[in-house]
Write an enzyme that holds these catalytic residues in place. Structure first.
Site, short mmCIF file in Angstrom:
data_model
loop_
_atom_site.label_atom_id
_atom_site.label_comp_id
_atom_site.label_asym_id
_atom_site.label_seq_id
_atom_site.Cartn_x
_atom_site.Cartn_y
_atom_site.Cartn_z
N ASP A 132 45.50 38.63 45.12
CA ASP A 132 45.36 39.75 44.19
C ASP A 132 45.68 39.27 42.78
OD1 ASP A 132 46.70 42.16 42.63
OD2 ASP A 132 45.37 43.03 44.13
N ASP A 175 34.94 41.53 34.60
CA ASP A 175 33.93 40.99 35.52
C ASP A 175 33.84 39.47 35.39
OD1 ASP A 175 33.40 43.54 36.34
OD2 ASP A 175 31.53 43.76 35.20
N ASN A 203 41.15 44.86 32.06
CA ASN A 203 40.04 45.79 31.83
C ASN A 203 40.33 46.72 30.65
OD1 ASN A 203 38.18 45.00 33.80
ND2 ASN A 203 39.22 46.19 35.40
N GLU A 215 40.10 43.78 42.68
CA GLU A 215 40.53 42.42 42.36
C GLU A 215 41.22 41.73 43.53
OE1 GLU A 215 43.90 45.19 41.06
OE2 GLU A 215 41.71 45.21 41.22
#
Length: 337
Positions: free
Chosen positions: A211, A228, A219, A254
């Site tokens: 993770d 991305d 983000n 993620e």
């Protein structure tokens, strides 16, 4: 619907070649076998025996494919039976028998690999010219050869196009479109297959649940396009630093799952330490390093996929709680209850 019928439908729906082999098994019983009985009734025992042998061989190969899953071997056997049977019938019956060769030319491109099918088509067309009384004139012979070559060509092109489309559909069904890693559907199938294989031949299997730390902040601060990019670069990095037998899946958001074969607890720690170092060195956002937390679990005897994943997820939670950018190894499940 019974569980057996459900499994049969699932296999036919998800395996194109098995479906073709099954169709030919049915043809062996429903189409070729009646011709065999007709030949015997007409007193042509030799032609009837050829048809009977071809029908039994094709049906047997189809059953072999279902039982063993060795589709390539079964397809090859049926291809040879198609060719040999059509040539023998042409040899015994002349022009009437040549019609079966067209079926063989068409079908073999879906049963065998294309190189083998081309070779069988060439042999079939050449050997068919030796059938006595099959051609009344050179013009008729040339016409038959031309049509056989065209059938083989169109079968090749159609089989080639079908294979490309099948591969594209397989990719779409099993690959995450953003990162190129295998998707969750593929993960569920491959973990189930790995567990089943481990029951037959026990070995050390490990799940590494990865993770990216504080991914939401990436983000929020830099935009989803940057997020991305980080995901894509992370997947490329992991795939370049792991073995060919290791499989990476996007679990969601993620989170990623790395399936490690023949890897014990010490091996998992070594793998994570190496990946963590490469992530620190090569994955950055605006010169800020990206970190990764992980939870790992070794497959326990008799453990289900869901329980295995749950233990890895619990270990990941502990890694997050302990400060992130670290690995926690799950304890073996408690079997005392």
């Amino acid at each position: 619907m019974t569980p057996l019928l459900s499994r049969i439908r699932f296999r036919l729906r998800n395996d194109f070649q098995l479906g073709i082999i099954t169709v030919f098994g049915a043809i062996g019983v429903l189409a070729i076998l009646p011709f065999s009985l007709l030949r015997f009734a007409q007193g042509n025992a030799l032609a009837g025996s050829v048809d009977l042998g071809v029908a039994c061989a094709i049906t047997g190969a189809a059953l072999y494919a279902w039982i063993t899953g060795k589709l390539e071997h079964a397809g090859l056997v049926i291809s040879f039976c198609n060719l040999l049977g059509s040539l023998l019938v042409a040899l015994l019956l002349g022009k009437t028998g040549l019609y079966w060769l067209y079926v063989a030319l068409l079908a073999n491109f879906f049963l065998a690999n294309r190189r083998t099918a081309v070779l069988l088509a060439f042999l079939g067309i050449v050997l068919a010219q030796m059938a006595p009384g099959a051609f009344e004139s050179p013009v008729q012979r040339a016409s038959v050869i031309t049509t056989q070559l065209l059938v083989a060509l169109f079968a090749y092109l159609f089989a080639h196009r079908t294979a490309i489309q099948h591969a594209m559909l397989e990719t779409l069904a099993s690959q995450d479109p953003l990162t190129g890693a295998r998707n969750r559907r593929a993960m569920e199938q491959e973990l189930a297959a790995a567990i089943a294989a481990n029951q037959r031949r026990p070995r050390s299997l490990a799940l590494l649940l990865l993770d990216l730390d504080h991914f939401k902040q990436i983000n929020d601060r830099y935009g989803h396009d940057m997020g991305d990019q980080v995901l894509r670069r992370f997947v490329a990095l992991i795939q370049s630093r792991t073995r060919a037998c290791d499989r990476l899946f996007r679990y969601g958001g993620e989170e990623f799952v790395l399936l490690l074969e023949d890897t014990d607890a010490a091996g998992v720690a070594t793998v994570f330490a190496s990946l963590r170092a490469y992530v620190h060195a090569e994955l950055r956002v605006q010169d800020a390093p990206v970190t990764v937390s992980a939870g790992a679990a070794l497959l326990a005897p008799g453990e289900s996929r869901e329980a295995w994943l749950a233990r890895a997820d619990a270990a990941l939670y502990r890694a997050k709680q302990a400060g992130r950018d670290r690995l926690e190894l799950a304890q073996p499940p408690d079997t005392s209850a």
